[in-house]
Design an enzyme around this catalytic site. Structure first.
Site, PDB file in Angstrom:
ATOM      1  N   VAL A 224       0.850  -1.185   0.000  1.00 51.23           N
ATOM      2  CA  VAL A 224       0.000   0.000   0.000  1.00 51.23           C
ATOM      3  C   VAL A 224       0.890   1.241   0.000  1.00 51.23           C
ATOM      4  O   VAL A 224       2.107   1.165   0.199  1.00 51.23           O
ATOM      5  CB  VAL A 224      -0.973   0.006   1.199  1.00 51.23           C
ATOM      6  CG1 VAL A 224      -2.030  -1.083   1.028  1.00 51.23           C
ATOM      7  CG2 VAL A 224      -0.228  -0.174   2.508  1.00 51.23           C
ATOM      8  N   THR A 225       0.284   2.406  -0.176  1.00 47.48           N
ATOM      9  CA  THR A 225       1.011   3.624  -0.539  1.00 47.48           C
ATOM     10  C   THR A 225       1.972   4.139   0.522  1.00 47.48           C
ATOM     11  O   THR A 225       3.163   4.313   0.266  1.00 47.48           O
ATOM     12  CB  THR A 225       0.008   4.726  -0.909  1.00 47.48           C
ATOM     13  OG1 THR A 225      -0.752   4.313  -2.052  1.00 47.48           O
ATOM     14  CG2 THR A 225       0.730   6.025  -1.231  1.00 47.48           C
ATOM     15  N   PHE A 226       1.470   4.400   1.719  1.00 44.72           N
ATOM     16  CA  PHE A 226       2.327   5.064   2.703  1.00 44.72           C
ATOM     17  C   PHE A 226       3.495   4.190   3.177  1.00 44.72           C
ATOM     18  O   PHE A 226       4.632   4.675   3.264  1.00 44.72           O
ATOM     19  CB  PHE A 226       1.487   5.569   3.879  1.00 44.72           C
ATOM     20  CG  PHE A 226       1.014   6.975   3.687  1.00 44.72           C
ATOM     21  CD1 PHE A 226       1.492   8.012   4.476  1.00 44.72           C
ATOM     22  CD2 PHE A 226       0.083   7.282   2.700  1.00 44.72           C
ATOM     23  CE1 PHE A 226       1.060   9.322   4.285  1.00 44.72           C
ATOM     24  CE2 PHE A 226      -0.356   8.578   2.511  1.00 44.72           C
ATOM     25  CZ  PHE A 226       0.132   9.609   3.299  1.00 44.72           C
ATOM     26  N   HIS A 229       6.053   4.177   0.141  1.00 49.18           N
ATOM     27  CA  HIS A 229       6.750   5.433  -0.120  1.00 49.18           C
ATOM     28  C   HIS A 229       7.763   5.738   0.975  1.00 49.18           C
ATOM     29  O   HIS A 229       8.818   6.325   0.710  1.00 49.18           O
ATOM     30  CB  HIS A 229       5.749   6.586  -0.272  1.00 49.18           C
ATOM     31  CG  HIS A 229       5.217   6.732  -1.664  1.00 49.18           C
ATOM     32  ND1 HIS A 229       4.112   6.069  -2.110  1.00 49.18           N
ATOM     33  CD2 HIS A 229       5.686   7.449  -2.726  1.00 49.18           C
ATOM     34  CE1 HIS A 229       3.889   6.370  -3.381  1.00 49.18           C
ATOM     35  NE2 HIS A 229       4.837   7.205  -3.784  1.00 49.18           N
ATOM     36  N   HIS A 393       3.607   0.277  -6.021  1.00 45.30           N
ATOM     37  CA  HIS A 393       2.901  -1.004  -6.047  1.00 45.30           C
ATOM     38  C   HIS A 393       2.129  -1.085  -7.356  1.00 45.30           C
ATOM     39  O   HIS A 393       2.110  -0.137  -8.153  1.00 45.30           O
ATOM     40  CB  HIS A 393       1.939  -1.129  -4.857  1.00 45.30           C
ATOM     41  CG  HIS A 393       1.017   0.053  -4.703  1.00 45.30           C
ATOM     42  ND1 HIS A 393      -0.004   0.335  -5.582  1.00 45.30           N
ATOM     43  CD2 HIS A 393       0.979   1.044  -3.767  1.00 45.30           C
ATOM     44  CE1 HIS A 393      -0.626   1.425  -5.213  1.00 45.30           C
ATOM     45  NE2 HIS A 393      -0.050   1.889  -4.105  1.00 45.30           N
TER      46      HIS A 393
END
Length: 715
Positions: A224-226, A229, A393
């Site tokens: 997932v994103t956070f 990153h 992702h």
């Protein structure tokens, strides 16, 4: 009178003739002879000394002696060397007289002809040793200058094929302005690896084909994103940096992290590790960050330039912003720029990954890259700026037919907090038997497996969590997890009370967060610039170690074995010529030591259209592992919520379709691949000094062969 007339008359008659002519023609004959002698001395004793004359005799010097004395044929002949000029035994040029009085202009002409014959038939004198040495030294000096120029030019070209000796103070020039080593890191959120194969992104595809790229970039778990990153920014696994999901509960802080609420997520207490911009600024490298997730925490981290998140900002504005930073004067210009592009992810969630809407968005994002690359080219910065394009992702299609209602399996009133989505982390109340909850969920999934419709797995954080996920060593990770297969989502009726027969639009149509090794979760990494030129270039083989050469005419890219996005921090630091984060990272690749591959695998696409079945296999293609080279010490959240230092083992060798251990079993790591032995160094692997010595030796051998041929040819 001709020579034949002299021969035809008696001797006394000839004497009379000579006597008669002496009064009238004597002065003329003497003048002609003297003139011939002068010309002779000019040739035989000239200033160049080529034929043995005295050095220093100038052209035009007069012959010593009385101008009025007449010279006969014998005098002339003796003066010119006798028989060496052609006299035969028993005769003197066939003339029956030897008197000086018999000379006339005809004899002078004959002697002149003989002299010219002697001059052109004489063998030249062999050059002296001094002259040979002089010529040799002159030639060697010229050759040394030629070799020096060749080495200089060759090394200047070769420097593009070996790792650059980069420091943060290195200066490059675009012809009008100086630039220090500069790296631009761009994240295309949700850009799946096989999106490159759709033919919708010519700019990005051209970068991949002419630069450095793995077959795919493996995201961290959960995908997932956070978390991803922050892994890209710090080089740490989520369990190490503490951002373990887009949403999660911290039992020590008694707080919930929620990524869309800055009031609950932008405090520095959440964010462990050292992000790239802090690593750079700490070493005197100015940094600029445009909307990168986490960059607004900790009061902006002391960044030189920071842009806050704006979900409605246009792509063209992002390009303009990056160029504004690059156009700043050198003292103000950032060397590290990180930019975040959310468009592909947001459209993928709303419409799904296999839609015309997403294809259009891919084209728009690639057009932004085209504009950026064209602007860099117009500034003559194409070969001066390192560009690294990554994604966090991939994306999988989902639908209402792929919802798993967990509240129909266990009593959710027993759960105090639930984390993540589409996977579910369960944190029961303290008095709840977590083992009983686990067994209930396990029995359900085993029953589904027996029916041939298993679509999820259950794990205990401290018992059987797959070791390759690096998702257990942090109390922010819930103790019990339900992880669905790609395309499925764990929900409750309260959250998604929908029926499969509903005809209304279902959102989100695309999801991620699944097993990080699943093909639909694969991300991208594309790098190009001066820091990577030793790995690709004109005429280079597409893969290192292969004999096949690509066609000339431009940069030829190289495809390397896939690696994890926790390697990006170190790669960016190396491109900037700075050290990595304080405390280390989980990176295993050092000094760009990538493993090359010969071809791309066949991308595993989703089956059918929206709502259809999808391929959830992880693929069976064997892959070489990246051999770990270090064991990093990284920060991890302790029970008390304080970041501490803990030794994290090197990344194990991931295998396709790993066997998930039963409760109580530990994950095993594959041993690193051993090096079979040292190979002979290739020119591209040499440092500048080794390359110069290698080049000089080759030139020396070639020069010796050429010089030997020159002297053999003279003999």
């Amino acid at each position: 009178m001709t020579i034949a007339q002299y021969v035809a008359v008696p001797a006394n008659a000839a004497h009379d003739i000579l006597s008669e002519s002496s009064d009238d023609e004597g002065s003329c004959a003497d003048h002609e002879v003297l003139k011939e002698e002068e010309e002779r001395e000019k040739l035989l004793a000239g200033g160049n000394g080529l034929f043995g004359g005295k050095p220093g005799v100038k052209i035009g010097k007069k012959v010593r002696g009385a101008r009025g004395k007449k010279k006969g044929v014998r005098d002339v002949v003796e003066m010119m060397g006798g028989k060496r000029l052609g006299m035969e035994e028993g005769g003197e040029f066939g003339l029956g007289a030897d008197s000086d009085d018999e000379a006339d202009s005809e004899e002078g002409e004959e002697v002149d002809l003989l002299r010219e014959k002697e001059v052109f038939e004489r063998k030249p004198r062999r050059p002296s040793v001094r002259r040979i040495l002089l010529y040799t030294v002159s030639l060697l000096t010229f050759l040394l200058l030629l070799i020096s120029a060749s080495l200089s030019l060759s090394h200047r070209h070769h420097s593009r094929m070996v790792p650059l000796d980069i420091t943060k103070d290195t200066r490059l020039s675009n012809g009008t302005h100086d630039f220090r080593p500069t790296t631009l890191l761009i994240s295309l959120d949700g850009f799946r690896a096989d999106f490159l194969d759709r033919g919708l992104s010519p700019a990005l595809t051209a970068m991949a084909n002419s630069g450095l790229s793995p077959r795919w970039l493996t995201p961290a778990f959960p995908s997932v994103t956070f978390p991803n990153h922050w892994t890209i920014a710090t080089g740490l696994y989520p369990e190490s940096h503490g951002i373990v999901g887009n949403t999660f509960w911290d039992p020590a802080l008694k707080k919930e992290f929620f990524y869309t609420d800055p009031a609950r997520s932008m405090q520095d207490e959440w964010w462990g590790g050292e992000p790239l911009w802090v690593t750079a600024e700490r070493q005197g490298v100015k940094s600029a960050v445009h909307m990168w997730p986490g960059s607004e925490a900790n009061d902006g981290w002391g960044l030189s330039y920071l842009d806050h998140f704006n979900g409605t900002e246009s792509l063209s504005k992002k390009t303009t912003r990056i160029l504004e930073w690059l156009d700043l004067p050198l003292p103000e210009r950032p060397q590290f720029i990180a930019a975040y592009v959310p468009n592909v992810d947001s459209i993928g969630h709303k419409f799904g990954p296999n839609t015309t809407e997403l294809d259009l968005t891919i084209r728009e994002v690639d057009a932004m890259l085209t504009d950026l690359l064209d602007a860099l080219d117009a500034r003559n910065l194409t070969d001066l700026i390192n560009i690294v394009v990554v994604s966090d992702h991939g994306m999988a299609s989902t639908s209402r037919e792929r919802l798993i209602y967990i509240d129909e399996i266990i009593d959710m009133s027993l759960i105090e907090h639930s984390d993540g989505w589409p996977l579910y982390g369960l944190r029961p109340y303290p008095n709840v038997n977590i083992t009983a909850l686990y067994k209930t969920l396990l029995a359900e999934t085993l029953a589904d497996q027996a029916k041939g419709k298993k679509h999820w797995d259950v794990y205990l954080r401290d018992e059987n969590m797959p070791a390759r996920w690096h998702f257990s060593n942090n109390n922010r990770i819930a103790p019990l997890w339900v992880v669905p297969e790609a395309g499925y989502a764990i929900v409750t009726r309260e959250e998604y009370d929908v029926d499969a027969s509903d005809k209304g639009k279902y959102e989100p149509a695309g999801l991620h967060g699944y097993d990080n090794l699943h093909p639909l979760m694969r991300a991208i990494f594309v790098a190009k610039g001066p820091a990577f030129r030793h790995l690709y270039g004109k005429g280079r083989s597409r893969a290192l170690g292969l004999e096949k050469e690509e066609e000339e005419g431009g940069d030829v890219g190289i495809v390397v074995e896939e690696f994890g996005n926790w390697e990006v921090h170190r790669i960016v630091c190396e491109s900037l010529g700075i050290g990595e984060a304080v405390g280390g990272t989980n990176a295993t690749i050092k000094d760009f030591a990538f493993k090359a591959v010969s071809d791309w695998p066949v991308a595993e696409e989703e089956k059918g259209e929206e709502g259809g079945e999808i391929d959830t296999s992880t693929g069976t293609q064997a892959r070489e592992s990246i051999t770990p080279t270090i064991t990093a010490t990284v920060p991890t959240s302790a029970n008390e919520g304080v970041v501490s230092i803990q030794t994290i083992p090197a990344d194990p060798n991931p295998q396709p379709n790993p066997e998930l251990p039963e409760p109580g079993q530990e994950g095993t790591e594959s041993p690193p691949v051993e090096n079979s032995g040292e190979e002979e160094k290739k020119p591209e692997d040499m440092n500048p000094w080794e390359y110069a010595k290698w080049k000089a030796e080759k030139l020396r051998i070639a020069l010796e062969k050429w010089w030997e041929g020159v002297w053999v040819g003279d003999d």
